[in-house]
Scaffold this motif. Structure first.
Motif, PDB file in Angstrom:
ATOM      1  N   ILE A 167      12.418  -1.728  -2.727  1.00 26.48           N
ATOM      2  CA  ILE A 167      10.953  -1.792  -2.709  1.00 26.48           C
ATOM      3  C   ILE A 167      10.305  -0.480  -2.288  1.00 26.48           C
ATOM      4  O   ILE A 167       9.125  -0.263  -2.554  1.00 26.48           O
ATOM      5  N   GLY A 168      11.052   0.414  -1.641  1.00 24.66           N
ATOM      6  CA  GLY A 168      10.482   1.693  -1.217  1.00 24.66           C
ATOM      7  C   GLY A 168       9.520   1.548  -0.048  1.00 24.66           C
ATOM      8  O   GLY A 168       9.255   0.447   0.449  1.00 24.66           O
ATOM      9  N   ILE A 169       8.991   2.682   0.393  1.00 26.39           N
ATOM     10  CA  ILE A 169       8.087   2.715   1.556  1.00 26.39           C
ATOM     11  C   ILE A 169       6.738   3.247   1.108  1.00 26.39           C
ATOM     12  O   ILE A 169       6.656   4.350   0.548  1.00 26.39           O
ATOM     13  N   PRO A 170       5.636   2.502   1.352  1.00 29.08           N
ATOM     14  CA  PRO A 170       4.296   2.983   0.977  1.00 29.08           C
ATOM     15  C   PRO A 170       3.982   4.314   1.658  1.00 29.08           C
ATOM     16  O   PRO A 170       4.408   4.576   2.786  1.00 29.08           O
ATOM     17  N   GLU A 171       3.229   5.164   0.966  1.00 27.92           N
ATOM     18  CA  GLU A 171       2.922   6.500   1.473  1.00 27.92           C
ATOM     19  C   GLU A 171       2.269   6.460   2.843  1.00 27.92           C
ATOM     20  O   GLU A 171       2.610   7.249   3.737  1.00 27.92           O
TER      21      GLU A 171
END
Length: 420
Positions: A348-352
């Motif tokens: 899912i990754g990490i939001p900026e």
């Protein structure tokens, strides 16, 4: 039908402190434990064969019917959001707030739903009390601050020669504000910690109890897959609890500065093989870990325990936040002075906006709030890696994945090369 092993069923069913109901596809209650009967004001056996609507206020029944039908066919466990303010109805028509967790299952080709229900009336009362106390504290802080400002103003008006004294008072006021702010932050942190511990322990424990209860229902050879499913659930949740306890122990040791790092020379493959073996037990359907195989000759002088802890934590995160049928890579490269470990996922990754907080204790990225977790693992890893003289960094994009890079000092001497 649920009473073929009545003695075992009753022990497990009644041992659960929360209210438990088993409901068939027609929303008929087919079983209820004593805490559930007591919670809703019914005598023993009175709830059985009643429609589930008898526990729902009339104005909420229509919306419940469509929700139940959709959920029954979803085959996914669901804990209803507390912010929905769910209300239940007792036998004497008394309404009270509840928290409910739902889990669909199939028994003898028939679909059922098991509901874990908690009366949160006391919690709601405590929340109101805490809110009132918070407002009172803020009011007192505002009043005290205003009083200090008035005192300072009066001193300035009386004599300009007291500037030095006034400056001291201003400094004291600022220190007081900082102290009050820190105390407030500490109270919020403690409250958040207790809430997190309660939730993160209760959810897997309830899952273990439920799986243990259902495990005893499958006796036929052809039902081995179902038994394996519940055994895997129990194993995973037990490992999850063990990880949480180890994380809490690490926090206590780090805060007390009570960690004695022991540097030894060992084969890198010893750590990697154990980390991969444990991680394989957590893999989702179709997930696969790619890791280097030609590392038997490489040695490293480091703290074996905490290197293993760091790699395990980051690799487990990659598994947890990645979808099914995806690959996770562990790459290792070496120089004369360092080992570099890259753990790459396609999750899912990490939001900026969350990246700068990702190593903060108890912080959870906004797109990870629905995934179980404590928000302390990466904080612990960062502290240990830095204490060992290394660094941890990451590259991440939402819905594309993350790469975490751990650099660890190495005292052994080898030529520069990469381990594939």
């Amino acid at each position: 039908m649920f009473y073929k092993d009545k003695y075992i069923f009753n022990i497990l069913f009644e041992a659960i402190p929360e209210g438990v109901l088993i409901i068939d596809k027609n929303q008929t209650i087919v079983a209820a434990n004593h805490p559930a009967e007591k919670m809703f004001g019914y005598k023993k056996g009175e709830l059985t064969n009643n429609h589930f609507n008898c526990l729902i206020p009339k104005q909420m029944r229509d919306s419940h019917i469509s929700f139940f039908e959709n959920f029954k066919n979803s085959n996914t466990t669901k804990r209803i959001n507390q912010e929905l303010n769910l209300i239940a109805l007792s036998k004497c028509n008394k309404k009270f707030p509840i928290e409910i967790g739902l889990n669909p299952f199939t028994y003898e080709n028939k679909k059922y739903v098991i509901a874990l229900i908690i009366d949160i009336s006391l919690r709601r009362q405590n929340e109101k009390r805490d809110h009132f106390l918070k407002l009172e504290l803020e009011k007192k802080i505002t009043q005290k601050t205003a009083d200090l400002h008035n005192t300072i103003t009066q001193l300035k008006e009386l004599n300009q020669n007291f500037k030095k004294e006034i400056k001291k008072r201003i400094t004291a006021e600022n220190n007081l504000k900082i102290a009050l702010k820190k105390e407030k932050e500490l109270n919020n942190l403690k409250s958040k910690f207790l809430t997190m511990v309660s939730h993160e322990f209760k959810t897997p424990l309830s899952g273990i109890l439920t799986s243990s209860m259902l495990l005893n229902k499958y006796h036929l050879t052809k039902e081995q897959n179902k038994r394996d499913k519940h055994i895997k659930t129990i194993t995973n949740k037990a490992q999850y609890l063990d990880t949480i306890l180890n994380d809490f122990l690490s926090i206590e040791q780090l805060e007390a500065n009570n960690i004695n790092y022991k540097f030894t020379n060992f084969n890198l493959s010893t750590v990697i093989n154990e980390v991969i073996y444990n991680a394989n037990m957590l893999l989702k359907e179709g997930q696969h870990i790619q890791f280097p195989s030609n590392i038997d000759e490489f040695k490293i002088t480091q703290d074996e325990k905490y290197l293993k802890l760091a790699l395990t934590n980051v690799l487990n995160n990659a598994i947890k936040y990645s979808p099914e049928n995806s690959n996770i890579q562990l790459l290792i490269s070496q120089t004369n002075s360092n080992f570099e470990f890259k753990i790459i996922d396609h999750g899912i990754g990490i939001p900026e906006q969350d990246k700068k907080f990702i190593f903060n204790r108890y912080f959870r990225a906004e797109n990870a709030l629905n995934v179980p977790g404590t928000g302390i693992g990466l904080n612990i890893v960062k502290d240990h890696i830095e204490n060992l003289g290394g660094t941890i960094n990451f590259i991440s994009n939402v819905n594309k994945g993350s790469t975490f890079i751990l650099t660890i000092p190495n005292k052994t001497e080898h030529e520069n090369h990469t381990i594939n």
